[in-house]
Design an enzyme around this catalytic site. Structure first.
Site, PDB file in Angstrom:
ATOM      1  N   LEU A  87     -29.418   2.111  -7.901  1.00  0.00           N
ATOM      2  CA  LEU A  87     -29.034   2.311  -6.496  1.00  0.00           C
ATOM      3  C   LEU A  87     -28.129   1.211  -5.964  1.00  0.00           C
ATOM      4  O   LEU A  87     -27.496   1.404  -4.922  1.00  0.00           O
ATOM      5  CB  LEU A  87     -30.274   2.366  -5.594  1.00  0.00           C
ATOM      6  CG  LEU A  87     -31.253   3.512  -5.783  1.00  0.00           C
ATOM      7  CD1 LEU A  87     -32.427   3.056  -6.632  1.00  0.00           C
ATOM      8  CD2 LEU A  87     -31.766   4.030  -4.448  1.00  0.00           C
ATOM      9  N   THR A 137     -23.956  10.122  -4.157  1.00  0.00           N
ATOM     10  CA  THR A 137     -23.814  10.637  -2.797  1.00  0.00           C
ATOM     11  C   THR A 137     -23.052  11.962  -2.791  1.00  0.00           C
ATOM     12  O   THR A 137     -22.247  12.220  -3.694  1.00  0.00           O
ATOM     13  CB  THR A 137     -23.050   9.594  -1.944  1.00  0.00           C
ATOM     14  OG1 THR A 137     -22.555  10.215  -0.777  1.00  0.00           O
ATOM     15  CG2 THR A 137     -21.849   9.031  -2.690  1.00  0.00           C
ATOM     16  N   ASP A 138     -23.269  12.761  -1.749  1.00  0.00           N
ATOM     17  CA  ASP A 138     -22.494  13.992  -1.602  1.00  0.00           C
ATOM     18  C   ASP A 138     -21.036  13.691  -1.229  1.00  0.00           C
ATOM     19  O   ASP A 138     -20.169  14.561  -1.321  1.00  0.00           O
ATOM     20  CB  ASP A 138     -23.133  14.929  -0.558  1.00  0.00           C
ATOM     21  CG  ASP A 138     -23.272  14.312   0.826  1.00  0.00           C
ATOM     22  OD1 ASP A 138     -22.934  13.120   1.000  1.00  0.00           O
ATOM     23  OD2 ASP A 138     -23.720  15.029   1.751  1.00  0.00           O
ATOM     24  N   GLU A 139     -20.774  12.433  -0.819  1.00  0.00           N
ATOM     25  CA  GLU A 139     -19.427  12.108  -0.331  1.00  0.00           C
ATOM     26  C   GLU A 139     -18.380  12.169  -1.445  1.00  0.00           C
ATOM     27  O   GLU A 139     -17.185  12.271  -1.173  1.00  0.00           O
ATOM     28  CB  GLU A 139     -19.432  10.744   0.369  1.00  0.00           C
ATOM     29  CG  GLU A 139     -20.447  10.723   1.503  1.00  0.00           C
ATOM     30  CD  GLU A 139     -20.375   9.515   2.427  1.00  0.00           C
ATOM     31  OE1 GLU A 139     -19.320   8.877   2.502  1.00  0.00           O
ATOM     32  OE2 GLU A 139     -21.398   9.224   3.072  1.00  0.00           O
ATOM     33  N   PRO A 217     -21.375   3.903  20.340  1.00  0.00           N
ATOM     34  CA  PRO A 217     -20.036   4.298  19.901  1.00  0.00           C
ATOM     35  C   PRO A 217     -20.056   5.605  19.098  1.00  0.00           C
ATOM     36  O   PRO A 217     -20.741   5.704  18.082  1.00  0.00           O
ATOM     37  CB  PRO A 217     -19.604   3.136  18.997  1.00  0.00           C
ATOM     38  CG  PRO A 217     -20.878   2.509  18.521  1.00  0.00           C
ATOM     39  CD  PRO A 217     -21.926   2.791  19.550  1.00  0.00           C
ATOM     40  N   HIS A 296     -11.667   9.947   8.328  1.00  0.00           N
ATOM     41  CA  HIS A 296     -13.035  10.413   8.602  1.00  0.00           C
ATOM     42  C   HIS A 296     -13.289  11.820   8.040  1.00  0.00           C
ATOM     43  O   HIS A 296     -12.718  12.800   8.533  1.00  0.00           O
ATOM     44  CB  HIS A 296     -13.236  10.403  10.124  1.00  0.00           C
ATOM     45  CG  HIS A 296     -14.648  10.462  10.557  1.00  0.00           C
ATOM     46  ND1 HIS A 296     -15.030  10.341  11.868  1.00  0.00           N
ATOM     47  CD2 HIS A 296     -15.800  10.620   9.860  1.00  0.00           C
ATOM     48  CE1 HIS A 296     -16.333  10.417  11.969  1.00  0.00           C
ATOM     49  NE2 HIS A 296     -16.827  10.597  10.755  1.00  0.00           N
TER      50      HIS A 296
HETATM   51  P1  NAD Z   1     -28.146  -0.344   1.157  1.00  0.00           P
HETATM   52  O1  NAD Z   1     -26.794  -0.839   1.526  1.00  0.00           O
HETATM   53  O2  NAD Z   1     -29.215  -0.299   2.186  1.00  0.00           O
HETATM   54  O3  NAD Z   1     -28.732  -1.211  -0.055  1.00  0.00           O
HETATM   55  C1  NAD Z   1     -27.961  -1.579  -1.157  1.00  0.00           C
HETATM   56  C2  NAD Z   1     -28.738  -2.610  -1.961  1.00  0.00           C
HETATM   57  O4  NAD Z   1     -27.940  -2.960  -3.115  1.00  0.00           O
HETATM   58  C3  NAD Z   1     -29.015  -3.904  -1.199  1.00  0.00           C
HETATM   59  O5  NAD Z   1     -30.350  -4.310  -1.400  1.00  0.00           O
HETATM   60  C4  NAD Z   1     -28.042  -4.907  -1.819  1.00  0.00           C
HETATM   61  O6  NAD Z   1     -28.528  -6.239  -1.794  1.00  0.00           O
HETATM   62  C5  NAD Z   1     -27.942  -4.369  -3.241  1.00  0.00           C
HETATM   63  N1  NAD Z   1     -26.694  -4.776  -3.890  1.00  0.00           N
HETATM   64  C6  NAD Z   1     -25.430  -4.658  -3.399  1.00  0.00           C
HETATM   65  N2  NAD Z   1     -24.552  -5.175  -4.264  1.00  0.00           N
HETATM   66  C7  NAD Z   1     -25.268  -5.604  -5.329  1.00  0.00           C
HETATM   67  C8  NAD Z   1     -24.925  -6.223  -6.564  1.00  0.00           C
HETATM   68  N3  NAD Z   1     -23.662  -6.531  -6.848  1.00  0.00           N
HETATM   69  N4  NAD Z   1     -25.913  -6.518  -7.443  1.00  0.00           N
HETATM   70  C9  NAD Z   1     -27.206  -6.232  -7.150  1.00  0.00           C
HETATM   71  N5  NAD Z   1     -27.586  -5.677  -5.998  1.00  0.00           N
HETATM   72  C10 NAD Z   1     -26.626  -5.358  -5.097  1.00  0.00           C
HETATM   73  O7  NAD Z   1     -27.890   1.091   0.510  1.00  0.00           O
HETATM   74  P2  NAD Z   1     -28.752   2.431   0.600  1.00  0.00           P
HETATM   75  O8  NAD Z   1     -28.363   3.157   1.822  1.00  0.00           O
HETATM   76  O9  NAD Z   1     -30.167   2.116   0.335  1.00  0.00           O
HETATM   77  O10 NAD Z   1     -28.151   3.238  -0.646  1.00  0.00           O
HETATM   78  C11 NAD Z   1     -28.663   3.029  -1.954  1.00  0.00           C
HETATM   79  C12 NAD Z   1     -27.902   3.899  -2.928  1.00  0.00           C
HETATM   80  O11 NAD Z   1     -28.016   5.273  -2.553  1.00  0.00           O
HETATM   81  C13 NAD Z   1     -26.410   3.592  -3.006  1.00  0.00           C
HETATM   82  O12 NAD Z   1     -26.018   3.691  -4.352  1.00  0.00           O
HETATM   83  C14 NAD Z   1     -25.773   4.701  -2.179  1.00  0.00           C
HETATM   84  O13 NAD Z   1     -24.472   4.991  -2.651  1.00  0.00           O
HETATM   85  C15 NAD Z   1     -26.717   5.852  -2.450  1.00  0.00           C
HETATM   86  N6  NAD Z   1     -26.800   6.850  -1.371  1.00  0.00           N
HETATM   87  C16 NAD Z   1     -27.061   6.448  -0.084  1.00  0.00           C
HETATM   88  C17 NAD Z   1     -27.160   7.402   0.908  1.00  0.00           C
HETATM   89  C18 NAD Z   1     -27.484   7.007   2.336  1.00  0.00           C
HETATM   90  O14 NAD Z   1     -27.429   7.855   3.225  1.00  0.00           O
HETATM   91  N7  NAD Z   1     -27.834   5.774   2.622  1.00  0.00           N
HETATM   92  C19 NAD Z   1     -26.975   8.753   0.602  1.00  0.00           C
HETATM   93  C20 NAD Z   1     -26.719   9.124  -0.717  1.00  0.00           C
HETATM   94  C21 NAD Z   1     -26.642   8.162  -1.697  1.00  0.00           C
HETATM   95  P1  TYD Z   2     -22.669   6.594   8.723  1.00  0.00           P
HETATM   96  O1  TYD Z   2     -24.077   6.404   9.167  1.00  0.00           O
HETATM   97  O2  TYD Z   2     -21.782   5.403   8.614  1.00  0.00           O
HETATM   98  O3  TYD Z   2     -22.738   7.408   7.354  1.00  0.00           O
HETATM   99  P2  TYD Z   2     -21.525   8.110   6.500  1.00  0.00           P
HETATM  100  O4  TYD Z   2     -20.230   7.619   7.003  1.00  0.00           O
HETATM  101  O5  TYD Z   2     -21.813   7.648   5.111  1.00  0.00           O
HETATM  102  O6  TYD Z   2     -21.725   9.584   6.682  1.00  0.00           O
HETATM  103  O7  TYD Z   2     -21.973   7.606   9.728  1.00  0.00           O
HETATM  104  C1  TYD Z   2     -22.510   8.909   9.952  1.00  0.00           C
HETATM  105  C2  TYD Z   2     -21.554   9.636  10.858  1.00  0.00           C
HETATM  106  O8  TYD Z   2     -21.571   9.012  12.148  1.00  0.00           O
HETATM  107  C3  TYD Z   2     -20.112   9.572  10.387  1.00  0.00           C
HETATM  108  O9  TYD Z   2     -19.482  10.825  10.671  1.00  0.00           O
HETATM  109  C4  TYD Z   2     -19.493   8.477  11.223  1.00  0.00           C
HETATM  110  C5  TYD Z   2     -20.278   8.552  12.516  1.00  0.00           C
HETATM  111  N1  TYD Z   2     -20.475   7.268  13.231  1.00  0.00           N
HETATM  112  C6  TYD Z   2     -20.189   7.169  14.605  1.00  0.00           C
HETATM  113  O10 TYD Z   2     -19.747   8.137  15.236  1.00  0.00           O
HETATM  114  N2  TYD Z   2     -20.425   5.970  15.216  1.00  0.00           N
HETATM  115  C7  TYD Z   2     -20.881   4.888  14.554  1.00  0.00           C
HETATM  116  O11 TYD Z   2     -21.046   3.793  15.180  1.00  0.00           O
HETATM  117  C8  TYD Z   2     -21.175   4.997  13.159  1.00  0.00           C
HETATM  118  C9  TYD Z   2     -21.696   3.818  12.391  1.00  0.00           C
HETATM  119  C10 TYD Z   2     -20.966   6.221  12.548  1.00  0.00           C
END
Ligand code: NAD
Ligand code: TYD
Length: 358
Positions: A87, A137-139, A217, A296
């Site tokens: 992750l 991610t779905d992105e 925002p 975006h």
């Molecule tokens: P996050 O930013 O909260 O956490 C990322 C973690 O990775 C942190 O603990 C950070 O210290 C660690 N990290 C970053 N760089 C590192 C490195 N070089 N070496 C070791 N550790 C490192 O992220 P998250 O939201 O928990 O996402 C986790 C994973 O899930 C990511 O791979 C992200 O792409 C994927 N993901 C996230 C979402 C979401 O909505 N948050 C959705 C789909 C997939």
């Molecule tokens: P975000 O939580 O950054 O997730 P992601 O860009 O990975 O989908 O943003 C979710 C959505 O909300 C995205 O369309 C961008 C929008 N957004 C705002 O409108 N205002 C904000 O301050 C942030 C952080 C995101």
């Protein structure tokens, strides 16, 4: 398919938002297995997320950067993992627009290093009983118009430096499957929310700003659509696909909760107003439409049929219920939020891991 068993599970990024939920789940559920949390502790890594796991016999923390060849090799030799759940990443799209190279370095090169170390460590046993699990991610699929869903067959079309760096990592994971026959599983998940999410992402940012009576925002006109999944539902999907998923396969994981950003912000405002006894509309007055994010993506939506029908996973938490739970958590854990916003959370590592040496 028979459930796989693992005795040593290496989770990267376990101090982050999703990672900390996954570490807690795995430490509790697989008490006979060793759970190693490898994390560099960037700004997004916070060991306070794992206070209740600290001190458990089957939990080990390693402060290591995934791009560090020597250190990752040492961790493989020392802990001999048979499952890697990856992750660790830079995860915020806005930051990737400011610092794309950091994202490529961590997300793409870091994944390459992990794959390479896993291959070196596992190839002698011909990968028997091993699995590399990539959390994606779905992105990576790009942006949708008003209709349609991403399936596992949708062609990759990443459009932000974040999603491009994750797509590069996913391609490398598949390359190791095809070229070296390393068993891999990838899951591509929609937007997660829940406790311990860093307040730079939409939902915790809005909750925190309402608490502090700051502006809310909304990028552009707020019409961009995301599919939201509670983090604990994602964790269950990862656990299931790691133990039951077919090597080489991809699973899409989504919440069936598609909403415009403005609807999410309105819902959070109204739930919080009701919770604290404000007059209806009070928090909505804090909304400020701001300049749109560059590039975006308009809409993400996931078709989760494959993991639902193939592995029996489905999300348990409905969005409104999940948002209420999340609001309650942030209100009850204001110290966590204050430590994160002030930077004080960095002291926790020093207290827990540095006191002896200092
Ligand atoms: P996050 O930013 O909260 O956490 C990322 C973690 O990775 C942190 O603990 C950070 O210290 C660690 N990290 C970053 N760089 C590192 C490195 N070089 N070496 C070791 N550790 C490192 O992220 P998250 O939201 O928990 O996402 C986790 C994973 O899930 C990511 O791979 C992200 O792409 C994927 N993901 C996230 C979402 C979401 O909505 N948050 C959705 C789909 C997939
Ligand atoms: P975000 O939580 O950054 O997730 P992601 O860009 O990975 O989908 O943003 C979710 C959505 O909300 C995205 O369309 C961008 C929008 N957004 C705002 O409108 N205002 C904000 O301050 C942030 C952080 C995101």
């Amino acid at each position: 398919m028979k459930k796989r068993e693992f005795r040593s599970i290496l989770i990267t990024g376990g101090a982050g938002f999703i990672g900390s939920h996954l570490v807690r789940h795995m430490v509790q559920k697989y008490s006979q297995s060793k759970i190693i949390n490898l994390d560099k502790l960037t700004y997004a890594g916070n060991l306070e997320n794992l206070r209740d796991v600290e001190g458990k016999d089957n939990y080990i923390f390693e402060r290591v950067c995934i791009t560090d060849e020597k250190e990752v090799e040492r961790v493989f030799q020392q802990h001999d993992p048979d499952l890697v759940i990856h992750l660790a990443a830079e995860s915020h799209v806005d930051r990737s627009i400011v610092s794309p190279l950091e994202f490529v370095h961590t997300n793409t090169v870091g994944t390459a290093n992990l794959l390479n170390q896993a291959k070196r460590h596992w190839q002698e046993s011909d990968f028997a009983g091993k699995l590399f699990y990539q959390v994606s991610t779905d992105e990576v699929y790009g942006s949708l118009g008003p209709s349609g869903f991403f399936t596992e067959e949708t062609r990759y079309d990443p459009r932000s430096p974040y999603s491009a760096s994750k797509a590069g990592a996913d391609h490398l994971v598949r390359a190791y499957f095809h070229t070296f026959h390393m068993p891999v599983v990838i899951s591509n998940c929609s937007n997660n929310y829940g406790p311990f999410q860093f307040p730079e992402k939409l939902i915790p940012l809005i909750i925190n700003n309402i608490r502090n009576q700051n502006e809310l925002p909304v990028y552009g006109d707020g019409s961009n659509v995301r599919d939201w999944l509670h983090v604990t539902d994602h964790v269950k999907a990862i656990d299931l696909a790691a133990h039951m998923g077919i090597p080489g396969e991809t699973y899409n994981v989504g919440g069936n909760n598609e909403y415009k950003n403005l609807t999410i912000v309105h819902t959070l405002c109204d739930l919080i107003d009701a919770k604290v006894g404000n007059a209806p509309g009070t928090s909505r007055s804090l909304i400020k439409f701001v300049k749109d994010r560059l590039g975006h993506d308009h809409r993400y939506a996931i078709d989760s049929t494959k993991i639902t029908q193939g592995l029996g996973w489905s999300p348990a938490i409905k969005l409104k219920e999940g948002l209420s739970l999340t609001i309650n958590w942030y209100f009850e854990n204001s110290t966590w939020l204050e430590n994160v916003t002030s930077g004080a959370y960095k002291d926790y590592y020093n207290k827990m891991y540095r006191t002896v040496e200092n």
